[in-house]
Design a protein around this motif. Sequence first.
Motif, PDB file in Angstrom:
ATOM      1  N   LYS A  96      25.156  14.418  71.221  1.00  0.00           N
ATOM      2  CA  LYS A  96      25.083  13.447  72.231  1.00  0.00           C
ATOM      3  C   LYS A  96      25.729  12.173  71.779  1.00  0.00           C
ATOM      4  CE  LYS A  96      21.442  11.324  75.084  1.00  0.00           C
ATOM      5  NZ  LYS A  96      19.970  11.420  75.175  1.00  0.00           N
ATOM      6  N   HIS A  97      25.508  12.081  70.334  1.00  0.00           N
ATOM      7  CA  HIS A  97      26.145  10.625  69.863  1.00  0.00           C
ATOM      8  C   HIS A  97      27.443  10.567  69.981  1.00  0.00           C
ATOM      9  CE1 HIS A  97      26.462   7.305  67.348  1.00  0.00           C
ATOM     10  NE2 HIS A  97      26.927   7.922  66.479  1.00  0.00           N
ATOM     11  N   PHE A  98      28.190  11.561  69.585  1.00  0.00           N
ATOM     12  CA  PHE A  98      29.652  11.708  69.575  1.00  0.00           C
ATOM     13  C   PHE A  98      30.181  11.701  70.959  1.00  0.00           C
ATOM     14  CE2 PHE A  98      29.927  11.408  65.203  1.00  0.00           C
ATOM     15  CZ  PHE A  98      31.278  11.562  64.550  1.00  0.00           C
ATOM     16  N   LYS A  99      29.616  12.486  71.709  1.00  0.00           N
ATOM     17  CA  LYS A  99      30.073  12.616  73.078  1.00  0.00           C
ATOM     18  C   LYS A  99      29.972  11.224  73.811  1.00  0.00           C
ATOM     19  CE  LYS A  99      28.912  17.387  73.997  1.00  0.00           C
ATOM     20  NZ  LYS A  99      28.126  18.638  74.987  1.00  0.00           N
ATOM     21  N   LYS A 100      29.138  10.316  73.305  1.00  0.00           N
ATOM     22  CA  LYS A 100      29.220   8.843  74.034  1.00  0.00           C
ATOM     23  C   LYS A 100      30.286   8.100  73.343  1.00  0.00           C
ATOM     24  CE  LYS A 100      24.402   8.565  75.504  1.00  0.00           C
ATOM     25  NZ  LYS A 100      23.196   7.934  75.529  1.00  0.00           N
ATOM     26  N   LEU A 101      30.621   8.397  72.258  1.00  0.00           N
ATOM     27  CA  LEU A 101      31.683   7.655  71.353  1.00  0.00           C
ATOM     28  C   LEU A 101      33.139   7.973  71.827  1.00  0.00           C
ATOM     29  CD1 LEU A 101      29.889   7.571  67.971  1.00  0.00           C
ATOM     30  CD2 LEU A 101      29.820   5.784  69.291  1.00  0.00           C
ATOM     31  N   TYR A 102      33.374   9.449  71.953  1.00  0.00           N
ATOM     32  CA  TYR A 102      34.696   9.903  72.377  1.00  0.00           C
ATOM     33  C   TYR A 102      34.746  10.589  73.508  1.00  0.00           C
ATOM     34  CZ  TYR A 102      35.147   9.068  67.154  1.00  0.00           C
ATOM     35  OH  TYR A 102      35.379   8.532  66.118  1.00  0.00           O
ATOM     36  N   SER A 124      36.063  13.849  75.994  1.00  0.00           N
ATOM     37  CA  SER A 124      35.912  15.256  75.970  1.00  0.00           C
ATOM     38  C   SER A 124      37.452  15.853  75.346  1.00  0.00           C
ATOM     39  CB  SER A 124      35.604  15.800  77.291  1.00  0.00           C
ATOM     40  OG  SER A 124      36.686  15.753  78.144  1.00  0.00           O
ATOM     41  N   SER A 125      38.356  15.156  75.550  1.00  0.00           N
ATOM     42  CA  SER A 125      39.667  15.417  75.076  1.00  0.00           C
ATOM     43  C   SER A 125      39.845  15.253  73.759  1.00  0.00           C
ATOM     44  CB  SER A 125      40.791  14.927  75.920  1.00  0.00           C
ATOM     45  OG  SER A 125      40.949  13.350  75.547  1.00  0.00           O
ATOM     46  N   GLU A 126      39.227  14.083  73.119  1.00  0.00           N
ATOM     47  CA  GLU A 126      39.284  13.889  71.710  1.00  0.00           C
ATOM     48  C   GLU A 126      38.397  14.831  71.037  1.00  0.00           C
ATOM     49  OE1 GLU A 126      39.876   8.838  72.011  1.00  0.00           O
ATOM     50  OE2 GLU A 126      37.997   9.697  72.411  1.00  0.00           O
ATOM     51  N   LEU A 127      37.411  15.230  71.735  1.00  0.00           N
ATOM     52  CA  LEU A 127      36.370  16.007  70.964  1.00  0.00           C
ATOM     53  C   LEU A 127      36.795  17.546  71.181  1.00  0.00           C
ATOM     54  CD1 LEU A 127      33.197  14.010  71.363  1.00  0.00           C
ATOM     55  CD2 LEU A 127      34.507  14.277  69.150  1.00  0.00           C
ATOM     56  N   LYS A 128      37.866  18.004  71.688  1.00  0.00           N
ATOM     57  CA  LYS A 128      38.277  19.103  71.807  1.00  0.00           C
ATOM     58  C   LYS A 128      38.370  19.970  70.616  1.00  0.00           C
ATOM     59  CE  LYS A 128      41.088  22.269  74.851  1.00  0.00           C
ATOM     60  NZ  LYS A 128      42.290  22.567  75.632  1.00  0.00           N
ATOM     61  N   TYR A 129      37.463  20.917  70.235  1.00  0.00           N
ATOM     62  CA  TYR A 129      37.554  21.383  68.933  1.00  0.00           C
ATOM     63  C   TYR A 129      38.605  22.420  68.475  1.00  0.00           C
ATOM     64  CZ  TYR A 129      35.370  23.071  64.583  1.00  0.00           C
ATOM     65  OH  TYR A 129      35.403  23.551  63.011  1.00  0.00           O
ATOM     66  N   SER A 130      39.005  22.929  69.394  1.00  0.00           N
ATOM     67  CA  SER A 130      39.962  24.167  69.127  1.00  0.00           C
ATOM     68  C   SER A 130      41.401  23.230  69.010  1.00  0.00           C
ATOM     69  CB  SER A 130      40.496  24.945  70.336  1.00  0.00           C
ATOM     70  OG  SER A 130      40.692  23.955  71.721  1.00  0.00           O
ATOM     71  N   THR A 131      41.498  22.012  69.590  1.00  0.00           N
ATOM     72  CA  THR A 131      42.893  21.159  69.277  1.00  0.00           C
ATOM     73  C   THR A 131      42.631  20.597  67.829  1.00  0.00           C
ATOM     74  OG1 THR A 131      42.955  20.556  71.793  1.00  0.00           O
ATOM     75  CG2 THR A 131      44.022  19.223  70.131  1.00  0.00           C
TER      76      THR A 131
END
Length: 457
Positions: free
Chosen positions: A387-393, A395-402
């Motif tokens: 939840k913390h990281f999703k508020k900071l970044y 969804s495209s920045e946190l796309k794990y496959s990329t």
Amino acid sequence: MKSAKRRQFLMQSGILSAAAVIPSWQKKGFPIKSSNQQIPAILGGKSTIQANNWVKWPIWDAEKDEKLLLEVMRSGVWSRAQVVNQFEKAWADTIGTKRCLTSVNGTQALIVAINQAKLGPGDEILVTPYTFVASIQAILANGCIPVFVDVNPETFQMDTHKIEAKISKRTKAILPVHILGLPCDMIPIMAIAKKHQLIVIEDTCQAPLAEINHQKVGSFGLAGCFSFQNSKNIAIGEGGAIVSNDHDFMDRCYSFHNLGLPFGIATGSINSGSFMQGTKVRFTEYQAAIGLAQLTRLESQTQTRNERAAYLSSMLKTVKGIQPYQLYPSVTRAAFHLYPFRYNPAEFKGLSRAHFLQALQAEGVPCSGGYTALNTQAFIQETFESKHFKKLYSSSELKYSTYMEQNQCPLNDQLCQEAVWFTQNLLLGSKEDMELIFQSIQKIQREAEVIKKKLQP
């Protein structure tokens, strides 16, 4: 005949010692007279080394070390006070920096240093994938993104030639990790950092007293972070430290580690008010007392580890399939929290690393395969999905496959499959102990085919 007489004359005159004629490890090498000793222990032979042969760690001398510890315990002053201040000054002097701040452990030292270097959400920090998990968790704990730079397998360190290709507009810092107690190539790292205006925070948790051009690691960047965990070369049980020459930075670190209270406010003060958000990761007086005792031995132990590591390498490099670590030319001393080498099964009749380790352990040599690849571990994805990281970044920045595609480290993957480690206490043994390690590996290599058939039916 003339050559033999000349050699005899040189030895008798003291110009040439017997040890210089034939190295002791060659004189004591295989074949061994006892046939049972020639059979690997994994096949029913006698172990080369007795299990209790190794130096027990940590080392503690009751007669010399307990006076200050008992004084602290009996004083009733156990929170940080004068003994902590004494240890911090001694550690700063040891590393050659102006300041030192202790913390509850090395992980918290890294977290505090990154935080007070003003690194946070949106920032990328370049780091090696060959390190302990705490290096990466400290980055993530501050809301930063770790960007992995592949390794140079020969040195086990971040490959400086690959750093600049990883720098983006979001890159704000480099976290060199002097892993295993082997120094990173700090001269080009500092040059790259200066060129791109990047902060350097050294993870020196495994490398106390290691040097580059006679300068202690931990003193090159804005900060160096150390660990005093029980297995470390200076063992306190738990503990850590930040060192730096930047007084403003260290004042902020002190306040952050002490509930945000202004620097210089005594432990336990509640009426001054906090001026910044902080945490509470202070060192204790009894930890400092143990640290001061351990510090008295660190220099001599470091010298011994370096001598034994060099001697062991001189033997192991003659074994096909065993490739010891390499130090950069600028390294004037390593710390050797671990002694690493790479193992090639092809030179051992295809005997897998896992079974090589099993056979070596049977000979009485404690060993392990070291780290698994960090850049592919589940905790990074779990953090990205928090939840913390999703508020900071976004969804495209946190796309794990990329992220995974951009952080492939194939040489590190290979290194994690090849590495073999010995812990630092083995290097406190005698030269004869190093010879026994060498002989154990020789014995395994000689019977590798039979061991393989037994363990890999």
